[in-house]
Design a protein around this motif. Structure first.
Motif, PDB file in Angstrom:
ATOM      1  N   MET B   1      76.029  26.639  90.054  1.00 14.78           N
ATOM      2  CA  MET B   1      75.390  25.822  91.849  1.00 14.78           C
ATOM      3  C   MET B   1      74.270  26.485  92.128  1.00 14.78           C
ATOM      4  SD  MET B   1      77.343  26.945  94.886  1.00 14.78           S
ATOM      5  CE  MET B   1      79.078  26.537  94.025  1.00 14.78           C
ATOM      6  N   ILE B   2      73.790  25.529  92.696  1.00 15.41           N
ATOM      7  CA  ILE B   2      72.533  25.583  93.193  1.00 15.41           C
ATOM      8  C   ILE B   2      72.031  26.050  94.570  1.00 15.41           C
ATOM      9  CG2 ILE B   2      71.154  23.835  91.587  1.00 15.41           C
ATOM     10  CD1 ILE B   2      71.931  21.710  93.788  1.00 15.41           C
ATOM     11  N   ASP B   3      70.843  26.686  94.861  1.00 12.05           N
ATOM     12  CA  ASP B   3      70.608  27.519  95.980  1.00 12.05           C
ATOM     13  C   ASP B   3      70.806  26.512  96.902  1.00 12.05           C
ATOM     14  OD1 ASP B   3      70.874  30.068  95.326  1.00 12.05           O
ATOM     15  OD2 ASP B   3      68.959  29.963  94.231  1.00 12.05           O
ATOM     16  N   VAL B   4      69.867  25.286  97.131  1.00  9.55           N
ATOM     17  CA  VAL B   4      69.837  25.116  98.123  1.00  9.55           C
ATOM     18  C   VAL B   4      69.158  22.516  98.111  1.00  9.55           C
ATOM     19  CG1 VAL B   4      68.183  23.909  99.842  1.00  9.55           C
ATOM     20  CG2 VAL B   4      67.950  26.279  98.992  1.00  9.55           C
ATOM     21  N   LEU B   5      70.563  22.209  98.140  1.00  5.14           N
ATOM     22  CA  LEU B   5      69.936  21.316  97.914  1.00  5.14           C
ATOM     23  C   LEU B   5      69.211  20.525  98.910  1.00  5.14           C
ATOM     24  CD1 LEU B   5      70.878  18.604  96.115  1.00  5.14           C
ATOM     25  CD2 LEU B   5      72.632  17.711  97.444  1.00  5.14           C
ATOM     26  N   VAL B  84      86.213  25.054 100.978  1.00  5.97           N
ATOM     27  CA  VAL B  84      86.259  26.095 101.238  1.00  5.97           C
ATOM     28  C   VAL B  84      85.955  27.804 101.749  1.00  5.97           C
ATOM     29  CG1 VAL B  84      89.586  26.000 101.902  1.00  5.97           C
ATOM     30  CG2 VAL B  84      88.388  25.940  99.530  1.00  5.97           C
ATOM     31  N   ASP B  85      85.076  27.472 100.525  1.00  7.52           N
ATOM     32  CA  ASP B  85      84.425  28.619  99.936  1.00  7.52           C
ATOM     33  C   ASP B  85      82.835  28.673 100.623  1.00  7.52           C
ATOM     34  OD1 ASP B  85      83.210  26.718  98.591  1.00  7.52           O
ATOM     35  OD2 ASP B  85      83.243  28.239  97.420  1.00  7.52           O
ATOM     36  N   GLY B  86      82.490  27.496 101.933  1.00 13.50           N
ATOM     37  CA  GLY B  86      81.876  27.432 102.213  1.00 13.50           C
ATOM     38  C   GLY B  86      80.465  26.745 101.792  1.00 13.50           C
ATOM     39  N   THR B  87      81.004  26.605  99.980  1.00 13.73           N
ATOM     40  CA  THR B  87      80.198  25.500  99.880  1.00 13.73           C
ATOM     41  C   THR B  87      79.693  23.995  99.746  1.00 13.73           C
ATOM     42  OG1 THR B  87      81.332  25.493  97.302  1.00 13.73           O
ATOM     43  CG2 THR B  87      79.543  27.332  97.883  1.00 13.73           C
ATOM     44  N   PHE B  88      78.921  23.285  99.105  1.00  9.31           N
ATOM     45  CA  PHE B  88      79.087  22.081  98.907  1.00  9.31           C
ATOM     46  C   PHE B  88      79.369  21.405  98.460  1.00  9.31           C
ATOM     47  CE2 PHE B  88      77.134  24.246 103.062  1.00  9.31           C
ATOM     48  CZ  PHE B  88      77.669  22.796 104.527  1.00  9.31           C
ATOM     49  N   GLU B  89      79.649  20.087  98.662  1.00 10.34           N
ATOM     50  CA  GLU B  89      79.483  18.966  97.280  1.00 10.34           C
ATOM     51  C   GLU B  89      79.556  17.732  97.889  1.00 10.34           C
ATOM     52  OE1 GLU B  89      83.387  18.103  95.825  1.00 10.34           O
ATOM     53  OE2 GLU B  89      84.026  19.932  95.105  1.00 10.34           O
ATOM     54  N   VAL B  90      77.604  17.521  97.599  1.00  7.64           N
ATOM     55  CA  VAL B  90      77.357  16.310  98.129  1.00  7.64           C
ATOM     56  C   VAL B  90      77.221  15.334  96.879  1.00  7.64           C
ATOM     57  CG1 VAL B  90      75.027  15.482  98.961  1.00  7.64           C
ATOM     58  CG2 VAL B  90      75.424  17.751  98.984  1.00  7.64           C
ATOM     59  N   HIS B  91      78.128  14.284  97.634  1.00  6.76           N
ATOM     60  CA  HIS B  91      78.601  13.032  96.462  1.00  6.76           C
ATOM     61  C   HIS B  91      76.668  12.139  96.201  1.00  6.76           C
ATOM     62  CE1 HIS B  91      82.640  13.838  95.893  1.00  6.76           C
ATOM     63  NE2 HIS B  91      82.145  14.461  97.223  1.00  6.76           N
ATOM     64  N   THR B  92      76.576  11.391  95.467  1.00  9.17           N
ATOM     65  CA  THR B  92      75.154  10.649  95.343  1.00  9.17           C
ATOM     66  C   THR B  92      75.679   9.638  94.765  1.00  9.17           C
ATOM     67  OG1 THR B  92      74.522  11.251  93.473  1.00  9.17           O
ATOM     68  CG2 THR B  92      73.995  12.715  95.140  1.00  9.17           C
ATOM     69  N   SER B  93      74.602   8.473  94.941  1.00  6.70           N
ATOM     70  CA  SER B  93      75.103   6.820  94.862  1.00  6.70           C
ATOM     71  C   SER B  93      74.590   7.245  92.913  1.00  6.70           C
ATOM     72  CB  SER B  93      74.031   6.039  95.161  1.00  6.70           C
ATOM     73  OG  SER B  93      72.891   6.797  94.898  1.00  6.70           O
ATOM     74  N   ARG B  94      74.554   8.038  92.394  1.00  2.00           N
ATOM     75  CA  ARG B  94      74.288   7.782  90.839  1.00  2.00           C
ATOM     76  C   ARG B  94      75.862   8.738  90.046  1.00  2.00           C
ATOM     77  NH1 ARG B  94      68.948   9.501  87.956  1.00  2.00           N
ATOM     78  NH2 ARG B  94      67.301   7.953  89.055  1.00  2.00           N
ATOM     79  N   ASP B  95      76.712   9.083  90.757  1.00  2.00           N
ATOM     80  CA  ASP B  95      77.989   9.561  90.754  1.00  2.00           C
ATOM     81  C   ASP B  95      77.902  10.838  90.049  1.00  2.00           C
ATOM     82  OD1 ASP B  95      78.680   7.380  90.914  1.00  2.00           O
ATOM     83  OD2 ASP B  95      79.366   6.228  88.573  1.00  2.00           O
ATOM     84  N   PHE B  98      77.225  16.726  93.545  1.00  2.00           N
ATOM     85  CA  PHE B  98      76.120  18.693  93.549  1.00  2.00           C
ATOM     86  C   PHE B  98      76.542  19.189  94.596  1.00  2.00           C
ATOM     87  CE2 PHE B  98      72.519  14.991  93.180  1.00  2.00           C
ATOM     88  CZ  PHE B  98      72.035  15.608  91.728  1.00  2.00           C
ATOM     89  N   LYS B  99      76.957  20.359  93.675  1.00  2.00           N
ATOM     90  CA  LYS B  99      77.202  21.687  94.037  1.00  2.00           C
ATOM     91  C   LYS B  99      76.608  22.461  94.117  1.00  2.00           C
ATOM     92  CE  LYS B  99      82.061  22.277  92.073  1.00  2.00           C
ATOM     93  NZ  LYS B  99      82.862  22.778  93.507  1.00  2.00           N
ATOM     94  N   CYS B 100      76.256  22.455  95.720  1.00  2.00           N
ATOM     95  CA  CYS B 100      75.333  23.912  96.579  1.00  2.00           C
ATOM     96  C   CYS B 100      75.861  24.650  97.564  1.00  2.00           C
ATOM     97  CB  CYS B 100      73.701  23.357  96.974  1.00  2.00           C
ATOM     98  SG  CYS B 100      74.703  21.978  97.962  1.00  2.00           S
ATOM     99  N   LYS B 101      74.586  25.745  97.673  1.00  2.00           N
ATOM    100  CA  LYS B 101      74.901  26.714  98.505  1.00  2.00           C
ATOM    101  C   LYS B 101      74.914  26.421 100.018  1.00  2.00           C
ATOM    102  CE  LYS B 101      75.009  30.927  95.673  1.00  2.00           C
ATOM    103  NZ  LYS B 101      73.862  31.775  94.830  1.00  2.00           N
ATOM    104  N   THR B 102      73.461  25.375  99.756  1.00  2.00           N
ATOM    105  CA  THR B 102      73.445  25.382 101.587  1.00  2.00           C
ATOM    106  C   THR B 102      72.760  23.544 101.143  1.00  2.00           C
ATOM    107  OG1 THR B 102      71.288  25.864 101.127  1.00  2.00           O
ATOM    108  CG2 THR B 102      72.604  27.254 103.173  1.00  2.00           C
ATOM    109  N   VAL B 103      72.537  22.726 102.681  1.00  2.00           N
ATOM    110  CA  VAL B 103      71.998  21.399 102.347  1.00  2.00           C
ATOM    111  C   VAL B 103      70.547  21.756 103.070  1.00  2.00           C
ATOM    112  CG1 VAL B 103      72.652  19.256 102.905  1.00  2.00           C
ATOM    113  CG2 VAL B 103      74.417  20.582 101.910  1.00  2.00           C
TER     114      VAL B 103
END
Lengths: 600, 340
Positions: B1-5, B84-95, B98-103
């Motif tokens: 899990m990365i910190d910031v995307l 639900v745990d407050g993290t994010f899943e960011v979907h991109t055009s490259r399939d 990214f799972k990250c704590k903040t965006v």
């Protein structure tokens, strides 16, 4: 005989009604212009009167136009109008046959069952027939009750609001026929002269052993409700019942609305039945504006309490006029009020100087809005050049406005000055055709310019002629195109087919759900200068959602203002017919050397 | 899990990335285009002191390379989803998900499409250009001539094209166009001393350091004429010049002016992706369609969605230096959030 005094309310009511109507109608007809009076005189002994009677029969009695909008509502109106008419007519015939004479006082015919219990020729037939008609009207009355309770069933989402005197009239109208049923039922119970409905009711009454004072009370109620209705009629919306007859007659004689508000306008105003069909036609309700629809404006005109705020808050799209079952010229009526309401502003237009106009075959007047959409202007000129037309761009440099926006705002005198200026220029050019690329200009050229022999053509008409004559030959593309009917071109000038014909030749044309004379307004109209931009956007989005339902490649229109309005609401290409046409021609001629190079 | 995307690698994204890297966060940068730099790449010089825009970009390039910050080019976001745990899943055009704590949204702005103001004739008349086009020409040094090789005698700038304009749906001020017009007008005078320059404005908003002075200099030193009034319509003459119809509202006088070139000072609009973020994670947007800051004063980098932050002009029109400041504060906000 003291009991017969119950006919008095009816007689007084009828008398008041006839006198009031006579005073109003005579004064209106006297106020008609000299020419209009001649029109009535000359038209009276012609086929026009017959055709008017036919229309009165269809519209005032059978209400066929309401039937087309909504069968249930049509049935309701027809049962009241046609049923009542038959009831009165047959009632009179009945009393004439009974008396074997034509000199029967009207109350004897109306209250026939009360006065005559003895047998005569055809008595049974009349009793059943009259009962049948009464039942027919009562079914309409029942629908009227239901309509007040559940207006949506009748296809009316929003109904008109009532005032006290309207309520009195409405209640008395609702009471008339049930009262007649009870009165005749009571008489039938005592004398056995009822038909299959009143006779049956009489049987029920006999069960309760009613006496002649109950009978008399019922006839009093019947007579009183008639009397109240007749007295209130000229002062409420029910005035439309007799006035519509007059309106249809005058219309058949060719009498039209003028710019100013006069007795012809009044006749139209009083012909409004306040059915409320125009309320649903109005797009303003999407922006939650619900006080300025035509039915309210006409009511305010009648009561002389119209406010500027309501009067000017209207796009003049004409959808209400199209929907109006009476055929009232709602837009022109509103404009006539605007003319009355607007003061003269600084509009000397002294700076307009006449200059020599070069001679030409075709004069092209682009108008202000086309100047603001240069893509259309360039396309029109390009097509004219490709077709090799000898044309003059009339307002290329110093053009004056056509006058229509001023006309819509009620600035009639100011508009007249511009019209005179432009008219002179057009006539001086010696052109046989005036080409216009803006429906707003087109409308005023057609209606108010009096250009004589000159053909006034919208570019969609003219370009279709050029295509058909082989001057230009577009190539069909695979683009899916939908077309938006501009208000001024469609409802305003009745041009629906020419733009569609052109589009069918240059792309895959698709119909939209609401189109032609019902088409929605883009909301950009110059007819309304008070509507806020957010409200306009709400209306625009609603219109776009209908137009773009099936994801076309191009949204075509034939009005620069519609184009300008739509461009700001969608990412789908919005183009004028001229622009799409020039693309389809240029693609074909792209291989040819450019004209300019050849000339050099 | 990365910190910031970080979404967007314009100056806002780059500045924030450098700062977050320094504070020890694990970060990824996403860029939809094929190279980093964003809108500033289209600019030649920057007001108020005429700094070269390319210098700024190359500065950031070096900084990023020095820190080896992972950057995904040609990658755009298709959706941000909060778990639900407050993290994010960011979907991109490259399939890639990214799972990250903040965006950190640093998507900036898009330029107003001047074709939507058809009355000015952009893309219809040859010599109507936008401020961005002019800047590109400055960069290519093809300034003192029209594309057809004719010399320039007179040019006009139209302010507020697609800004403060209810009809085009943008009621807000784009903030930087006034000073940009002054900058570009002076530049034109420097390149072609004989050219006459007119600016048509509604109001002049010289809010920043040295702006007012520049405006004064433009009038006093360079003789640039500022006319209060909007242009109503533009027509092309036979020799491809442009006839401008306008009103001088201070003199209450309508007039016409023929110019060789017309420059449209196009405003800023919210990126199309903002609406996508709004849809996928419930981000709140203002009436202007830009992202609504959580608090204007004390928390301008936060949004209504906890863990989603903004940097730069995605919250509304900003100048380059305002953007850099906003990105720095974004880095602090994100760090504080991650420390909690």
């Amino acid at each position: 005989m003291i009991e017969e005094y119950f006919v008095l309310p009816f007689i007084i009511g009828l008398f008041v009604l006839l006198v009031t109507l006579a005073i109003k109608y005579v004064s209106w007809i006297v106020q008609l212009s000299h020419i209009d009076k001649l029109r009535v005189l000359q038209g009276f002994f012609t086929r026009r009167t017959l055709s008017a009677i036919k229309k009165i029969w269809k519209e005032c009695l059978l209400h066929t136009r309401i039937f087309k909008t909504n069968p249930l509502l049509g049935y309701m109106h027809m049962s009241f109008a046609f049923g009542w008419f038959v009831l009165i007519l047959v009632g009179h015939i009945e009393s004439y046959i009974h008396a074997e004479s034509l000199s029967v006082p009207p109350w004897e015919s109306i209250f026939f069952r009360y006065f005559h219990h003895e047998h005569f020729v055809g008595e049974r037939f009349f009793a059943h027939f009259m009962d049948f008609i009464l039942l027919y009207i009562l079914s309409g009355v029942f629908l009227a009750y239901a309509k007040r309770l559940y207006s949506r069933v009748f296809g009316i989402k929003r109904s008109t609001k009532l005032k006290p005197k309207d309520r009195i009239a409405l209640l008395s109208l609702w009471l008339i026929f049930p009262a007649r049923l009870f009165a005749e039922g009571a008489t039938a119970s005592l004398y056995g002269n009822g038909g299959f409905v009143t006779g049956t009711l009489g049987g029920v009454f006999s069960f309760f052993e009613i006496n002649s004072s109950f009978e008399l009370a019922m006839w009093w109620i019947y007579s009183s409700s008639l009397g109240v209705f007749f007295i209130t009629l000229p002062f409420t919306r029910y005035m439309h019942i007799p006035t519509e007859v007059l309106f249809i007659l005058l219309r058949e004689y060719g009498i039209q609305l003028k710019k100013e508000y006069n007795s012809v306008s009044k006749i139209q105003v009083y012909s409004c039945s306040r059915c409320g069909i125009c309320i649903d036609a109005c797009q303003m309700h999407h922006a939650e504006i619900s006080n300025n629809q035509s039915v309210y404006i006409l009511k305010n005109m009648r009561d002389e309490n119209l406010t500027d705020r309501k009067l000017y808050n209207c796009l003049l799209c004409g959808r209400c006029e199209q929907a109006c079952p009476v055929g009232i010229n709602l837009n022109d009526l509103r404009i006539s009020q605007r003319i009355q309401a607007s003061k003269e502003f600084n509009s000397s237009y002294d700076f307009l100087t006449y200059k020599n106009t070069p001679q030409t075959d075709v004069a092209y007047f682009s108008g202000c809005m086309t100047h603001l959409t240069p893509g259309i202007k360039e396309s029109v000129c390009a097509i004219l050049e490709i077709a090799g037309i000898n044309y003059l761009f009339l307002d290329k440099e110093k053009g004056a406005c056509c006058g229509r926006p001023l006309m819509q705002a009620g600035q009639y005198q100011a508009a007249k000055k511009l019209i005179d200026y432009n008219r002179q220029q057009i006539l001086d050019s010696g052109a046989h055709t005036l080409l216009v690329s803006c429906p707003i200009c087109y409308k005023v050229f057609k209606d108010d310019y009096e250009l004589g022999q000159i053909n006034i053509k919208h570019h969609s008409e003219y370009f279709l002629e050029l295509i058909n004559a082989g001057y230009i030959s577009p190539r069909k593309s695979d683009n899916i195109i939908v077309y938006h009917d501009p208000c001024e071109l469609g409802r305003g000038a009745n041009i629906y087919n020419e733009p569609r014909e052109i589009l069918k030749k240059i792309g895959k044309f698709r119909k939209v759900r609401i189109e032609k004379n019902q088409s929605l307004c883009c909301s950009g109209s110059l007819g309304d200068l008070s509507l806020s931009m957010p409200d306009r956007n709400i209306i625009k989005e609603q219109t776009l959602s209908v137009l773009l339902k099936h994801n076309p490649d191009i949204l075509a229109t034939a009005c620069p203002l519609c184009k300008k309005t739509f461009v700001k609401g969608t990412f789908i290409q919005v183009k004028d017919i001229a622009e799409i046409l020039v693309d389809s021609i240029k693609k074909k001629t792209a291989l040819l050397p450019e004209m300019e190079n050849v000339c050099e | 899990m990365i910190d910031v995307l970080i979404i967007g690698s314009g100056i806002a994204g780059l500045e924030a990335a450098c700062n977050l890297y320094e504070s020890g966060k694990e970060i990824f940068l996403l860029e939809k285009e094929k190279n980093v730099g964003g809108n500033v790449q289209n600019w030649d010089t920057l007001f108020p002191d005429g700094k070269n825009a390319r210098d700024i970009i190359s500065y950031y390039m070096q900084e990023i390379q020095a820190r080896q910050i992972t950057t995904y080019l040609n990658t755009y976001v298709t959706g941000i989803h909060k778990c639900v745990d407050g993290t994010f899943e960011v979907h991109t055009s490259r399939d890639i998900v990214f799972k990250c704590k903040t965006v950190l949204i640093a998507t900036g702005y898009s330029l107003f499409n001047a074709e939507r103001k058809e009355e000015y004739g952009y893309q219809i008349y040859e010599n109507v250009v936008t401020s961005a086009d002019l800047e590109k020409r400055f960069a290519q040094q093809s300034k003192n001539q029209l594309p057809n090789g004719k010399p320039l005698h007179r040019i006009a700038f139209i302010h507020c094209v697609g800004s403060r304009d209810e009809k085009s749906g943008n009621h807000y001020c784009s903030k930087v166009c006034c000073i940009t017009a002054v900058k570009q007008a002076i530049k034109m005078k420097q390149l072609v001393p004989d050219v006459e320059v007119f600016c048509f404005y509604m109001d002049l908003r010289m809010y920043g350091p040295g702006f007012e002075e520049k405006y004064r200099e433009a009038q006093e030193k360079w003789g640039i004429q500022f006319i209060r009034g909007r242009v109503s319509e533009v027509a092309e003459t036979l020799d491809k010049r442009l006839q401008v119809k306008a009103e001088d509202t201070l003199a209450a006088r309508p007039f016409k002016l023929e110019v060789d070139m017309l420059v449209l000072m196009i405003g800023m609009e919210s990126q199309a992706s903002t609406a996508l973020f709004q849809k996928s994670c419930g981000l709140k947007c203002a009436d202007s369609r830009f992202i609504q800051p959580y608090q204007h004063h004390l928390d301008s980098n936060a949004t209504n969605v906890k863990g989603v932050f903004t940097a730069g002009a995605c919250i509304g029109p900003l100048s380059v230096f305002d953007t850099i400041n906003h990105a720095r504060s974004a880095a602090i906000s994100v760090s504080n959030f991650l420390a909690e």
